[in-house]
Scaffold this motif. Structure first.
Motif, mmCIF file in Angstrom:
data_model
loop_
_atom_site.group_PDB
_atom_site.id
_atom_site.type_symbol
_atom_site.label_atom_id
_atom_site.label_comp_id
_atom_site.label_asym_id
_atom_site.label_seq_id
_atom_site.Cartn_x
_atom_site.Cartn_y
_atom_site.Cartn_z
ATOM 1 N N UNK A 47 -12.952 18.838 7.055
ATOM 2 C CA UNK A 47 -12.288 18.911 8.357
ATOM 3 C C UNK A 47 -10.820 19.308 8.192
ATOM 4 N N UNK A 48 -10.193 19.704 9.281
ATOM 5 C CA UNK A 48 -8.782 20.097 9.247
ATOM 6 C C UNK A 48 -7.999 19.208 10.199
ATOM 7 N N UNK A 88 -1.759 16.020 4.664
ATOM 8 C CA UNK A 88 -2.987 15.232 4.772
ATOM 9 C C UNK A 88 -4.187 16.089 4.368
ATOM 10 N N UNK A 89 -4.230 17.345 4.809
ATOM 11 C CA UNK A 89 -5.336 18.244 4.436
ATOM 12 C C UNK A 89 -5.453 18.390 2.928
ATOM 13 N N UNK A 90 -4.327 18.343 2.230
ATOM 14 C CA UNK A 90 -4.347 18.513 0.773
ATOM 15 C C UNK A 90 -4.967 17.321 0.051
ATOM 16 N N UNK A 111 -11.694 9.870 2.268
ATOM 17 C CA UNK A 111 -10.682 10.903 2.433
ATOM 18 C C UNK A 111 -10.462 11.133 3.918
ATOM 19 N N UNK A 112 -9.348 11.653 4.344
ATOM 20 C CA UNK A 112 -8.129 11.947 3.603
ATOM 21 C C UNK A 112 -7.252 10.709 3.544
ATOM 22 N N UNK A 148 -14.108 11.592 5.425
ATOM 23 C CA UNK A 148 -15.139 11.992 4.472
ATOM 24 C C UNK A 148 -15.284 10.848 3.475
ATOM 25 N N UNK A 149 -16.532 10.497 3.136
ATOM 26 C CA UNK A 149 -16.762 9.427 2.165
ATOM 27 C C UNK A 149 -17.601 9.933 0.997
ATOM 28 N N UNK A 150 -17.399 9.312 -0.137
ATOM 29 C CA UNK A 150 -18.259 9.492 -1.310
ATOM 30 C C UNK A 150 -19.026 8.204 -1.502
#
Length: 154
Positions: A30-31, A37-39, A131-132, A148-150
């Protein structure tokens, strides 16, 4: 005749559900409105035994025969990356899991060490990353739907 129509309807529903699932390898991050934050989103593929999901994404793990959905992020009180904090804070997410022979069950897991995993169908599922990283400019409300999760499955 009614049973044939019912069977076709159920088959069509299952097919469309499976076809709409995104592959973990083709995941697009996502953006947000902040480049910093995107990085902090991952650029490498997750390690073996780990799946990566974007909020509201559903995936079927062929290896584990589990259907896993990252439902939502409930809380993110982690210390922003451009701030000084007394405690690190934590993030909490809701995950829904279903096997081939079970009903869906929802679990709440957190980045806190003693609350970061659950067992379902003999498999231990652990939250390894979220993330993020948030910042003082981009907080929890701005990141809803963009987490986003792992998840490591053992």
């Amino acid at each position: 005749m009614k049973s044939k129509i019912f069977f076709l309807a159920v088959s069509a529903l299952i097919f469309t559900q499976c076809a709409s699932q995104k592959k973990s390898e083709n995941l697009k991050m996502p953006i947000t409105k902040s480049e910093i934050v995107n990085s902090t989103y991952p650029t490498e593929k997750p390690e073996n035994g780990t799946i990566r999901l974007v909020e509201k994404q559903n995936i079927f793990s062929e290896e584990n025969k589990l259907n896993i959905t990252f439902v939502k992020t409930i809380e993110d009180s982690r210390c922003p990356m451009n701030a000084r904090c007394i405690t690190a804070g934590f993030a909490t997410v809701e995950i829904e899991v279903m096997s081939l022979h079970s009903r869906p069950r929802k679990f709440t897991i957190s980045t806190q060490e003693n609350k970061n995993s659950f067992v379902f169908g003999g498999k231990k599922i652990t939250l390894t990353n979220i993330y993020p990283s948030n910042s003082t400019d981009v907080g929890f409300d701005d990141l809803k739907g963009k987490y986003v999760v792992d998840l490591k499955i053992e």
